[in-house]
Design an enzyme around this catalytic site. Structure first.
Site, PDB file in Angstrom:
ATOM      1  N   LEU A  51      11.067  70.836 129.920  1.00 20.76           N
ATOM      2  CA  LEU A  51      12.297  70.400 130.566  1.00 20.76           C
ATOM      3  C   LEU A  51      13.187  71.563 130.979  1.00 20.76           C
ATOM      4  O   LEU A  51      13.946  71.450 131.953  1.00 20.76           O
ATOM      5  CB  LEU A  51      13.063  69.446 129.645  1.00 20.76           C
ATOM      6  N   ARG A  66      14.383  71.269 134.695  1.00 16.02           N
ATOM      7  CA  ARG A  66      15.791  71.219 135.112  1.00 16.02           C
ATOM      8  C   ARG A  66      16.049  72.151 136.290  1.00 16.02           C
ATOM      9  O   ARG A  66      16.885  71.858 137.158  1.00 16.02           O
ATOM     10  CB  ARG A  66      16.688  71.567 133.926  1.00 16.02           C
ATOM     11  N   PHE A 126      18.867  62.128 135.580  1.00 13.23           N
ATOM     12  CA  PHE A 126      17.538  62.401 135.010  1.00 13.23           C
ATOM     13  C   PHE A 126      17.350  63.864 134.633  1.00 13.23           C
ATOM     14  O   PHE A 126      18.170  64.708 134.943  1.00 13.23           O
ATOM     15  CB  PHE A 126      16.399  61.886 135.895  1.00 13.23           C
ATOM     16  N   GLU A 127      16.278  64.126 133.899  1.00 15.73           N
ATOM     17  CA  GLU A 127      16.000  65.444 133.297  1.00 15.73           C
ATOM     18  C   GLU A 127      17.133  65.867 132.357  1.00 15.73           C
ATOM     19  O   GLU A 127      17.437  67.055 132.212  1.00 15.73           O
ATOM     20  CB  GLU A 127      15.773  66.511 134.374  1.00 15.73           C
ATOM     21  N   GLY A 128      17.754  64.889 131.714  1.00 14.35           N
ATOM     22  CA  GLY A 128      18.896  65.141 130.852  1.00 14.35           C
ATOM     23  C   GLY A 128      20.184  64.920 131.615  1.00 14.35           C
ATOM     24  O   GLY A 128      20.440  65.604 132.614  1.00 14.35           O
TER      25      GLY A 128
END
Length: 379
Positions: free
Chosen positions: A239, A243, A362-364
């Site tokens: 991730l 990111r 998304f992606e955190g």
């Protein structure tokens, strides 16, 4: 507008030119049709794979393009300037290849990576669950060890390319606690694996996002990547890179919105002059341009740290936060530039605004990015 890029060498410049050519010929002519009809662009990812754009940041000896992340992310941005759904799916595919490329055995790399990095196998990333999004440690989907491998039971959610991908980087529970999650490379057509109907999303309509249900599907033992219990370590390492991919997508989307707004502002006239010549509107466009350039500089700084082997986790979070918040603001301001027309589907800026929103999630989520950044500072 063509972005003037500082690139490390002729090979990188040639790669950007190739990307622009493909984006102009293959993406620009299809994007409006597929996004409006919410249909999948069949054959498009095969074209990107054949051009070598789906394995760029991985070493050539593994079948990749051998490009630094600094260059790969600018390719992603170029794709996003034409079609955000395709850029996001390309970034997710690269993310899905990460576990095998980084933690796989030599045998696993030889078996899967050539087809993955050439785009003959398209990947999805299956980490989130209905009750385990930001809290990845709450994963409940189980992979029970049996004589022939692992039996997987449970539900996953928010899978880009769900139901279409050829393989998934799957994270499932093999034990208790945060060290009880393991990583698998799961086939897309496993017996006992089914997918829900595509989510009815606000944007990114051309590539489906689905839930998945695992009903005792068998995964062979050699589909375990790394060691049992290493899953979250693999997921979070992936991730950090992912990111940066989303930061590049967001920057490309913001650049597209800025380009549309500037072009419109040069043509539209009020009170006897172009609206770009009204100071209030001109300053708005100037702020949009400053935001896009700042977002680009931020993700490139993080990428260069990654390429240099320096710690870059905090910088990846900052890049994702800055770029996606910028994309949301710039696309919203682009709608404002168009006035009432911006609120209609006659112009692309309303789509850009809808697409930007999910990039903050998304992606955190960006709240999670702030949490991670603050933890880095506390250390």
């Amino acid at each position: 507008m063509t972005v003037e890029r500082l690139l490390p060498g002729q090979d990188a410049r040639d790669l950007i030119e190739l990307t622009r050519e493909i984006a102009g010929k293959e993406l620009a002519r299809r994007v409006d049709e597929h996004e409006r009809a919410e249909t999948y662009p069949e054959g498009l990812f095969a074209t990107l794979g054949a051009a070598g754009l789906l394995g760029l940041p991985y070493p050539e000896e593994l079948g990749g393009g051998g490009q630094p992340y600094e260059v790969y992310l600018q390719v992603i941005e170029e794709l996003a300037m034409r079609w955000a759904s395709v850029a996001v799916a390309t970034s997710v595919h690269t993310l899905a290849c990460f576990p095998v490329a980084t933690y796989g055995t030599d045998a696993q790399r030889e078996r899967w990576l050539p087809d993955m990095l050439a785009g003959r196998l398209i990947g999805g990333y299956s980490l989130s669950e209905p009750q385990a999004g930001s809290d990845a440690g709450a994963i409940a989907c189980k992979a029970e060890r049996v004589e022939d491998g692992y039996r997987v039971t449970g539900n996953k959610a928010w899978i880009t390319h769900g139901g279409i991908a050829d393989f998934y980087a799957l994270f499932a529970r093999t034990g208790e606690g945060s060290r009880g999650v393991s990583c698998f490379i799961a086939p897309g057509a496993a017996d006992g694996l089914t997918f829900g109907r595509p989510e009815e999303k606000m944007g990114l309509h051309a590539v489906p996002t689905t839930a998945a249900h695992w009903d005792g599907a068998l995964l062979e033992r050699d589909r375990l990547i790394g060691e049992e219990g290493q899953g979250l370590r693999i997921a979070f390492a992936a991730l950090d890179s992912g990111r940066l991919g989303i930061a590049a997508c967001a920057t490309g989307l913001a650049q597209a919105a800025l380009d549309e707004a500037v072009a419109y502002a040069k043509e539209r006239q009020t009170f006897g002059k172009r609206i770009i010549d009204h100071q209030g509107l001109g300053f708005l466009l100037a702020d949009m341009a400053a935001g896009v350039e700042s977002a680009r500089a931020t993700y490139l700084d993080a990428a260069r740290r990654r390429d240099a082997g320096l710690p870059y986790g905090k910088h990846a979070c900052i890049a994702k936060l800055v770029a996606t918040d910028t994309a949301m603001k710039v696309t919203t301001d682009a709608v404002q530039v168009f006035g009432g027309y911006g609120y209609t589907r006659e112009f692309r800026v309303e789509r850009y605004m809808r697409e930007a929103k999910v990039m903050q999630i998304f992606e955190g989520t960006n709240q999670i990015q702030r949490l991670v950044i603050s933890r880095h500072l506390a250390r």
